[in-house]
Design a protein around this motif. Structure first.
Motif, PDB file in Angstrom:
ATOM      1  N   GLN A  90      33.340 -85.972 -41.973  1.00 50.47           N
ATOM      2  CA  GLN A  90      34.125 -86.292 -41.299  1.00 50.47           C
ATOM      3  C   GLN A  90      33.873 -87.871 -40.882  1.00 50.47           C
ATOM      4  O   GLN A  90      32.851 -88.573 -41.214  1.00 50.47           O
ATOM      5  N   ALA A  99      33.186 -89.764 -38.238  1.00 46.82           N
ATOM      6  CA  ALA A  99      32.285 -90.330 -37.598  1.00 46.82           C
ATOM      7  C   ALA A  99      30.818 -90.184 -38.079  1.00 46.82           C
ATOM      8  O   ALA A  99      29.949 -90.888 -37.861  1.00 46.82           O
ATOM      9  N   THR A 100      30.524 -89.208 -39.228  1.00 47.48           N
ATOM     10  CA  THR A 100      29.460 -89.336 -39.996  1.00 47.48           C
ATOM     11  C   THR A 100      29.936 -89.750 -41.333  1.00 47.48           C
ATOM     12  O   THR A 100      28.796 -90.005 -42.120  1.00 47.48           O
ATOM     13  N   HIS A 148      37.600 -87.642 -35.880  1.00 48.64           N
ATOM     14  CA  HIS A 148      36.940 -88.036 -34.668  1.00 48.64           C
ATOM     15  C   HIS A 148      37.322 -89.272 -34.157  1.00 48.64           C
ATOM     16  O   HIS A 148      37.891 -89.141 -32.962  1.00 48.64           O
ATOM     17  N   ASP A 203      28.601 -82.215 -40.422  1.00 45.28           N
ATOM     18  CA  ASP A 203      29.183 -81.905 -38.956  1.00 45.28           C
ATOM     19  C   ASP A 203      28.548 -80.411 -38.720  1.00 45.28           C
ATOM     20  O   ASP A 203      28.600 -79.589 -39.326  1.00 45.28           O
ATOM     21  N   SER A 204      28.034 -80.350 -37.502  1.00 47.82           N
ATOM     22  CA  SER A 204      27.093 -79.154 -36.988  1.00 47.82           C
ATOM     23  C   SER A 204      28.081 -77.584 -37.102  1.00 47.82           C
ATOM     24  O   SER A 204      27.608 -76.681 -37.368  1.00 47.82           O
ATOM     25  N   HIS A 205      29.403 -77.977 -37.254  1.00 45.52           N
ATOM     26  CA  HIS A 205      30.369 -76.949 -36.762  1.00 45.52           C
ATOM     27  C   HIS A 205      30.771 -76.497 -38.207  1.00 45.52           C
ATOM     28  O   HIS A 205      31.884 -75.693 -38.451  1.00 45.52           O
ATOM     29  N   ILE A 250      35.225 -84.463 -28.306  1.00 43.91           N
ATOM     30  CA  ILE A 250      34.040 -85.440 -28.473  1.00 43.91           C
ATOM     31  C   ILE A 250      34.164 -86.721 -27.321  1.00 43.91           C
ATOM     32  O   ILE A 250      33.526 -87.418 -27.920  1.00 43.91           O
ATOM     33  N   ARG A 272      31.343 -77.035 -26.982  1.00 42.61           N
ATOM     34  CA  ARG A 272      30.360 -77.587 -26.232  1.00 42.61           C
ATOM     35  C   ARG A 272      30.528 -78.388 -25.233  1.00 42.61           C
ATOM     36  O   ARG A 272      31.400 -79.139 -25.001  1.00 42.61           O
ATOM     37  N   ARG A 282      29.228 -85.694 -22.608  1.00 39.41           N
ATOM     38  CA  ARG A 282      29.815 -85.381 -23.863  1.00 39.41           C
ATOM     39  C   ARG A 282      31.471 -86.016 -23.810  1.00 39.41           C
ATOM     40  O   ARG A 282      32.063 -86.470 -24.730  1.00 39.41           O
ATOM     41  N   ARG A 323      29.703 -96.096 -35.022  1.00 41.19           N
ATOM     42  CA  ARG A 323      28.954 -95.209 -36.107  1.00 41.19           C
ATOM     43  C   ARG A 323      28.633 -95.810 -37.391  1.00 41.19           C
ATOM     44  O   ARG A 323      27.909 -95.404 -37.978  1.00 41.19           O
ATOM     45  N   SER A 334      24.769 -81.608 -32.039  1.00 38.77           N
ATOM     46  CA  SER A 334      25.565 -82.523 -33.236  1.00 38.77           C
ATOM     47  C   SER A 334      24.457 -82.632 -34.459  1.00 38.77           C
ATOM     48  O   SER A 334      23.453 -82.752 -34.101  1.00 38.77           O
ATOM     49  N   SER A 335      25.288 -82.903 -35.741  1.00 37.77           N
ATOM     50  CA  SER A 335      24.430 -83.061 -36.697  1.00 37.77           C
ATOM     51  C   SER A 335      24.177 -84.764 -37.021  1.00 37.77           C
ATOM     52  O   SER A 335      23.674 -85.092 -37.673  1.00 37.77           O
ATOM     53  N   ARG A 336      24.867 -85.421 -36.019  1.00 35.34           N
ATOM     54  CA  ARG A 336      24.846 -87.039 -36.173  1.00 35.34           C
ATOM     55  C   ARG A 336      23.393 -87.708 -36.483  1.00 35.34           C
ATOM     56  O   ARG A 336      22.619 -87.388 -35.769  1.00 35.34           O
TER      57      ARG A 336
HETATM   58  C1  MIC Z   1      30.072 -82.463 -32.475  1.00 42.20           C
HETATM   59  O1  MIC Z   1      31.056 -81.579 -32.236  1.00 42.20           O
HETATM   60  O2  MIC Z   1      29.333 -82.999 -31.582  1.00 42.20           O
HETATM   61  C2  MIC Z   1      30.592 -83.652 -33.542  1.00 42.20           C
HETATM   62  C3  MIC Z   1      30.903 -84.746 -33.094  1.00 42.20           C
HETATM   63  O3  MIC Z   1      31.482 -82.758 -34.383  1.00 42.20           O
HETATM   64  C4  MIC Z   1      29.290 -83.709 -34.338  1.00 42.20           C
HETATM   65  C5  MIC Z   1      29.342 -84.532 -35.511  1.00 42.20           C
HETATM   66  C6  MIC Z   1      29.027 -86.034 -34.921  1.00 42.20           C
HETATM   67  O4  MIC Z   1      28.392 -86.385 -33.918  1.00 42.20           O
HETATM   68  O5  MIC Z   1      29.785 -86.927 -35.456  1.00 42.20           O
HETATM   69  C7  MIC Z   1      28.647 -82.529 -35.055  1.00 42.20           C
HETATM   70  O6  MIC Z   1      28.908 -81.249 -34.494  1.00 42.20           O
HETATM   71  O7  MIC Z   1      27.892 -82.519 -35.942  1.00 42.20           O
END
Ligand code: MIC
Length: 645
Positions: free
Chosen positions: A35, A37-38, A65, A119-121, A361, A379, A384, A494, A536-538
């Motif tokens: 996505q 943002a990453t 995002h 992205d963690s989801h 987000i 979340r 956040r 980012r 998050s996976s950021r």
């Molecule tokens: C989130 O839900 O926290 C995000 C934004 O989708 C993140 C990715 C990010 O921080 O860009 C995620 O879930 O990995």
């Protein structure tokens, strides 16, 4: 012994390693998802690695995002991503098409395949019988380059679903029940596999809700079988030919067992500020509500919006409530419009936003200080939402709609109306034009780098010894939202590490970045509690601290994705051999690792000395050979380049 679904997916993609819990396995990746943002980092990483074209079956870049265009930054990122998709042969989903996870399910998800996403989801696609895993951007860049993904073989937790969901209780309550039982680290090192007769009452999109929030449990992945419900979903998307049955063998077993009787579930809600603080709604009924937000990857289905519209039909949202509707995909929005639900929402006073992540987000829609905001999002980590002192509750669309009407947290079963069961439309609009295919191979494209695209910083290999102060000391469960905040102010940076690094730990200690100035070159350390880096996976939550000079994080334990991100950018993740030692290392302690370079290669632990106290501590590094290489080289990009010669 037969295999469960998770084992089948792993076995069919196993490139290296043994399927034994705790052993590292290497998996072939069929599809990737990034996505915006990453994704900007991923594209810069592909450029730095010298990759020419994506080697996967399908790679898709979504813009979902960074949608608020307050100045030139976000649109420049979008243009950069468009050009990168052409250059590297990646599909492009433009701004306004919707959240990556539901759009991926609509257009690209295929049972039996693997999907790796920055992205963690990403785990949401487990709803279709895929092995879908969230990871740091660099690991996704490697997958795009055709490299396998490495992960410790998780234990498989089988969750047997029995019974049938009662009226006013929906899929969100199922995953909230899992969070109530297991909290935010209950899924760490596990794949959660749902099975049993209760599956019959969960559509593929309902399963997406449950799989998506496996991320909140800390799970590596969530899987559902690819059964007739998945087939029905693919048929509705005119992609039935992609369906393939993926079900567990009758004689399979699981490492861990759980059971949920769906008919006994009641409406649940997660209190501020953790998805794990789940209580029955009766515990907070009556509390005033100031915002209700519907949408996000956690409740993205047509049903999730339509049920809200029906509950609100003929009524007005309470005068103190801002009712924000964030459609999850352009296609869902088109169908809500065609089948009359959008009109009901507009009439009820809802604010209709573009399809995308938006307020989930903190990209706009920030709530007022300490005023309860009820959201169907996944979340609610502190701040956040974009408001530092926020009070965000997580709930189902049914609870959200009830609060929109009454202005209070309300058990939807107490609304004096019949439960509107939503039927999916027979002939929905299918939008196949929104996501753009990559150009044929062979054409040359330049990256379009506006002012907001800054080069990746270079990081040096590990030194023989390390020395510096502890510049921040943290409690348990610190999320990446607290390490590197989300929100409309920060997200546009980012693609600009020097600028974004000035926001590191802003939620916890605003002075942290300025404290690092004298130690950016010489280095410093972080001391943390359990489950450090959940959420998050950021990878920015690792790159930016590294840019500020962090050399190692000393923690009680780490969340999976963040630990990998630290390693990928050359930060040493160390675990206290004795958790009590956390107490003994104070903020500003001057630490010295006299022999770290040798120790991590030859021993299981490293020794650190607190110079003021004259005390030494042992910390475990738990690095695999591959991870060790990355740390020694100052990060994965260094080791990749060297490998390529
Ligand atoms: C989130 O839900 O926290 C995000 C934004 O989708 C993140 C990715 C990010 O921080 O860009 C995620 O879930 O990995």
């Amino acid at each position: 012994m037969g295999l469960n679904v998770a084992q089948k997916l792993i076995q069919s993609h196993l490139v290296d390693g043994k399927m034994e819990a705790g052993e590292e396995v290497s998996l072939k990746i069929d599809q990737t998802l990034t996505q915006d943002a990453t994704g900007t980092m991923v594209m810069l990483e592909l450029e730095a690695m010298g990759v020419e074209r994506a080697q996967t079956e399908v790679s898709v870049q979504y813009v979902d995002h960074n949608l608020v265009q307050e100045d030139h930054k976000n649109p420049e990122d979008h243009l950069f991503l468009r050009s990168a998709c052409k250059k590297f042969g990646i599909w492009y989903s433009r701004a306004g098409n919707g959240v990556s996870h539901p759009v991926h399910m609509e257009r690209f998800g295929v049972p039996g395949k693997t999907l790796l996403g920055s992205d963690s989801h990403t785990c949401a696609a487990g709803s279709m019988g895929m092995l879908a895993i969230g990871a740091g951007g660099l690991e996704v860049a490697f997958a795009i380059a055709g490299e396998p993904f490495h992960v410790k073989m998780p234990r498989i937790m089988g969750v047997k679903l029995t019974g049938k969901l009662p009226d006013w209780v929906s899929a969100k309550d199922v995953v909230l029940e899992m969070l109530r039982r297991h909290d935010v680290s209950g899924g760490v090192g596990k794949i959660i596999e749902y099975y049993g007769p209760g599956l019959k009452c969960l559509s593929a999109m309902d399963r997406h809700v449950i799989a998506n929030m496996g991320a909140e449990l800390g799970a590596t992945a969530t899987v559902f079988p690819a059964d007739s419900e998945v087939r029905k979903f693919l048929k509705s998307q005119r992609r039935e030919s992609c369906w393939k049955e993926v079900i567990a063998d009758s004689k399979c077993d699981y490492d861990l067992h759980n059971e949920i009787d769906l008919s006994k579930l009641e409406p649940l809600i997660a209190l501020p500020c953790s998805p794990g603080k789940v209580v029955p709604i009766s515990e907070v009924e009556g509390l005033d509500v100031y915002q209700v937000m519907v949408g996000s990857s956690a409740n993205p289905g047509f049903r999730d919006f339509a049920v809200v519209a029906k509950i609100l039909e003929g009524l007005q949202a309470h005068d103190q409530v801002s009712l924000d509707i964030n459609p999850s995909s352009r296609q869902v929005l088109e169908n809500l419009a065609r089948f009359g639900y959008l009109e009901l929402l507009i009439r009820s006073g809802a604010r209709i936003h573009q399809a995308g992540c938006n307020g989930c987000i903190g990209m706009g829609q920030a709530p007022a200080i300490n005023r309860p905001s009820l959201r169907t999002v996944p979340r609610n980590f502190p701040g956040r939402s974009g408001t530092k002192e926020d009070a965000v509750y997580l709930c189902s669309p049914e609870i959200a709609a009830a609060a929109a009407i009454t202005g209070k947290i309300t058990d939807p079963r107490h609304l004096k109306m019949e439960y509107p069961r939503i039927k999916e439309p027979k002939n929905p609009i299918i939008n196949t034009e929104a996501v753009m295919a990559p150009p044929e191979e062979g054409q040359k494209f330049e990256l379009d780098k506006g002012e907001n695209i800054k080069p990746l910083p270079h990081f040096d290999p590990l030194s023989k010894s390390l020395e510096g102060p502890v510049l921040i000391k943290l409690q348990d469960n610190v999320s990446t939202d607290e390490i590197l905040p989300a929100g409309a102010k920060v997200l546009p940076f980012r693609s600009n590490i020097p600028a974004i690094s000035q926001f590191v730990f802003n939620q916890i200690d605003e002075n942290y970045p300025s404290r690092t100035h004298s130690f950016q070159k010489s280095g410093h350390f972080i001391v943390a509690g359990k489950n450090y880096g959940q959420g998050s996976s950021r990878e920015h939550a690792a790159i930016a601290p590294r840019f500020l000079g962090v050399q190692a994080v000393l923690a009680k334990s780490f969340a999976r994705i963040h630990r990998s991100n630290l390693i990928n950018f050359g930060i040493l993740p160390l675990v206290f051999e004795d958790e009590q030692d956390w107490e003994k290392i104070p903020l500003m302690a001057q630490l010295y690792f006299p022999d770290v370079y040798e120790e991590i290669q030859h021993k299981k632990y490293v020794t650190v000395k607190d110079q003021a106290q004259g005390k030494s501590f042992k910390l475990l590094h738990q690095l695999t050979a591959r991870e060790l290489h990355s740390i020694l080289e100052g990060g994965l990009i260094g080791s990749f380049k060297r490998r390529q010669g």
